[in-house]
Design an enzyme around this catalytic site. Structure first.
Site, mmCIF file in Angstrom:
data_model
loop_
_atom_site.group_PDB
_atom_site.id
_atom_site.type_symbol
_atom_site.label_atom_id
_atom_site.label_comp_id
_atom_site.label_asym_id
_atom_site.label_seq_id
_atom_site.Cartn_x
_atom_site.Cartn_y
_atom_site.Cartn_z
ATOM 1 N N HIS A 183 -9.217 1.041 5.172
ATOM 2 C CA HIS A 183 -7.916 1.287 5.805
ATOM 3 C C HIS A 183 -8.086 2.234 6.989
ATOM 4 C CE1 HIS A 183 -3.809 2.472 6.544
ATOM 5 N NE2 HIS A 183 -3.466 1.351 5.920
ATOM 6 N N GLY A 202 3.040 2.210 10.752
ATOM 7 C CA GLY A 202 3.981 3.322 10.586
ATOM 8 C C GLY A 202 4.714 3.689 11.857
ATOM 9 N N GLU A 240 -4.921 -4.946 10.595
ATOM 10 C CA GLU A 240 -3.870 -3.952 10.798
ATOM 11 C C GLU A 240 -4.123 -3.221 12.114
ATOM 12 O OE1 GLU A 240 -1.937 -2.734 6.819
ATOM 13 O OE2 GLU A 240 -3.699 -1.488 7.059
ATOM 14 N N SER A 257 3.969 -2.246 10.192
ATOM 15 C CA SER A 257 5.431 -2.288 10.372
ATOM 16 C C SER A 257 6.056 -3.637 10.010
ATOM 17 C CB SER A 257 5.811 -1.872 11.799
ATOM 18 O OG SER A 257 5.379 -0.545 12.051
ATOM 19 N N GLU A 289 -6.443 4.645 8.016
ATOM 20 C CA GLU A 289 -6.243 6.072 7.727
ATOM 21 C C GLU A 289 -7.504 6.666 7.095
ATOM 22 O OE1 GLU A 289 -2.590 5.418 5.616
ATOM 23 O OE2 GLU A 289 -1.693 4.782 7.507
ATOM 24 N N LYS A 295 0.138 4.293 -0.266
ATOM 25 C CA LYS A 295 -0.464 5.479 0.368
ATOM 26 C C LYS A 295 -0.206 6.709 -0.500
ATOM 27 C CE LYS A 295 -0.003 3.074 4.733
ATOM 28 N NZ LYS A 295 0.144 3.132 6.181
ATOM 29 N N ASN A 310 0.873 -1.175 0.000
ATOM 30 C CA ASN A 310 0.000 0.000 0.000
ATOM 31 C C ASN A 310 0.910 1.225 0.000
ATOM 32 O OD1 ASN A 310 -1.794 2.033 0.454
ATOM 33 N ND2 ASN A 310 -2.403 1.366 2.511
HETATM 34 P P1 13P Z 1 3.445 0.289 7.610
HETATM 35 O O1 13P Z 1 3.962 -0.990 7.001
HETATM 36 O O2 13P Z 1 4.177 1.509 7.115
HETATM 37 O O3 13P Z 1 3.350 0.201 9.096
HETATM 38 O O4 13P Z 1 1.940 0.480 7.069
HETATM 39 C C1 13P Z 1 1.052 -0.586 7.149
HETATM 40 C C2 13P Z 1 -0.166 -0.217 6.421
HETATM 41 O O5 13P Z 1 -0.908 0.667 6.830
HETATM 42 C C3 13P Z 1 -0.469 -0.911 5.162
HETATM 43 O O6 13P Z 1 -1.754 -0.632 4.725
#
Ligand code: 13P
Length: 249
Positions: free
Chosen positions: A94, A172, A166, A212, A96, A11, A9
């Site tokens: 997601h 992140g 997740e 992560s 976010e 983003k 992803n």
């Molecule tokens: P990270 O791998 O940067 O923690 O992000 C995970 C994520 O949100 C994938 O959709």
């Protein structure tokens, strides 16, 4: 046998030139694998990515989509638009999108229904926040996220669903759920689906872990029996790291 999947992803990262450069490097370095490998660049670069990967086994998927067929939804993207450029899978839910764009379980349920009506695949994301885990509510939060968005679906729709657990506190942050925490939650998710449907559906759905995942921890996380792959953020932006994670599966 459940599909193994490693998805990146991206983003809100990578310009057009950077997208093409990363895809070129990824295609060149892609290891032989039984796993499905997917990348989700930003909307504006999806068409270029699909063209770039025309002769590659890497699949391009979308980071989001709207529930409406079309209409006055400034800034949004419909299922038909995605299909028209060769995308048939969308990430939905997601954290976010939930946290920064007000996407509720109700909105997500509508998005899932629209995607399935269009015969698309859904990569449905969910996971608890840190306070939920600290207070021991993580199982009930996850259960309600699944129930509210997915458990009204027909059993037959589940062949089009991929789940991505997740935990928000691991996204992140550099802090990963331990392989044991991931396994415990993935087993709980399968049990919850068994109760709502049956073991056939529960055992068939791929459940990815996200939060992560890095080359250094991927082997251990992927070794758990109910973890069928990963949804990768930061490490998917670096070809060598993403390739190492694909090798780990
Ligand atoms: P990270 O791998 O940067 O923690 O992000 C995970 C994520 O949100 C994938 O959709």
């Amino acid at each position: 046998m459940r599909s193994k999947i490693v998805a990146g992803n991206w983003k809100m990262n990578k310009t057009l030139a950077e997208t093409e450069a990363l895809l070129t490097e990824l295609s060149a370095k892609l290891p032989d694998t039984q796993a499905e490998v997917m990348v989700a660049p930003t909307y504006i670069n999806l068409t270029a990515a699909v063209r770039h990967l025309a002769s590659s086994s890497i699949e391009v998927i979308a980071q989001n989509m709207h529930f409406a067929e079309s209409g006055a939804y400034t800034g949004e993207i419909s299922a038909d638009m995605l299909l028209s450029v060769g995308i048939d899978t969308a990430i939905i839910g997601h954290s976010e999108r939930r946290a920064y764009f007000g996407e509720t379980d109700e909105i997500l349920a509508k998005k899932v229904v629209t995607a399935l009506e269009k015969n698309m695949r859904v990569m449905f994301c969910f996971g608890e926040e840190l306070e939920d885990r600290k207070s021991g509510n993580h199982f009930s939060v996850v259960e309600s996220q699944l129930k509210n968005a997915l458990f009204s679906l027909d059993a037959s729709s589940w062949s089009k669903i991929i789940l991505a657990y997740e935990p928000v506190w691991a996204i992140g942050t550099g802090e990963t759920a331990s392989p044991e925490q991931a396994q415990e939650m993935h087993a709980f998710i399968r049990k919850t689906i068994t109760e709502a449907y049956d073991t056939g559906i529960a055992n068939k759905v791929s459940i990815l872990y996200g939060g992560s995942v890095k080359p250094a921890n991927a082997v251990e996380i992927f070794s758990k029996p109910d973890v069928d792959g990963g949804l990768i953020g930061g490490a998917a932006l670096v070809a060598d790291d993403f390739v190492a994670i694909i090798k780990a599966i």
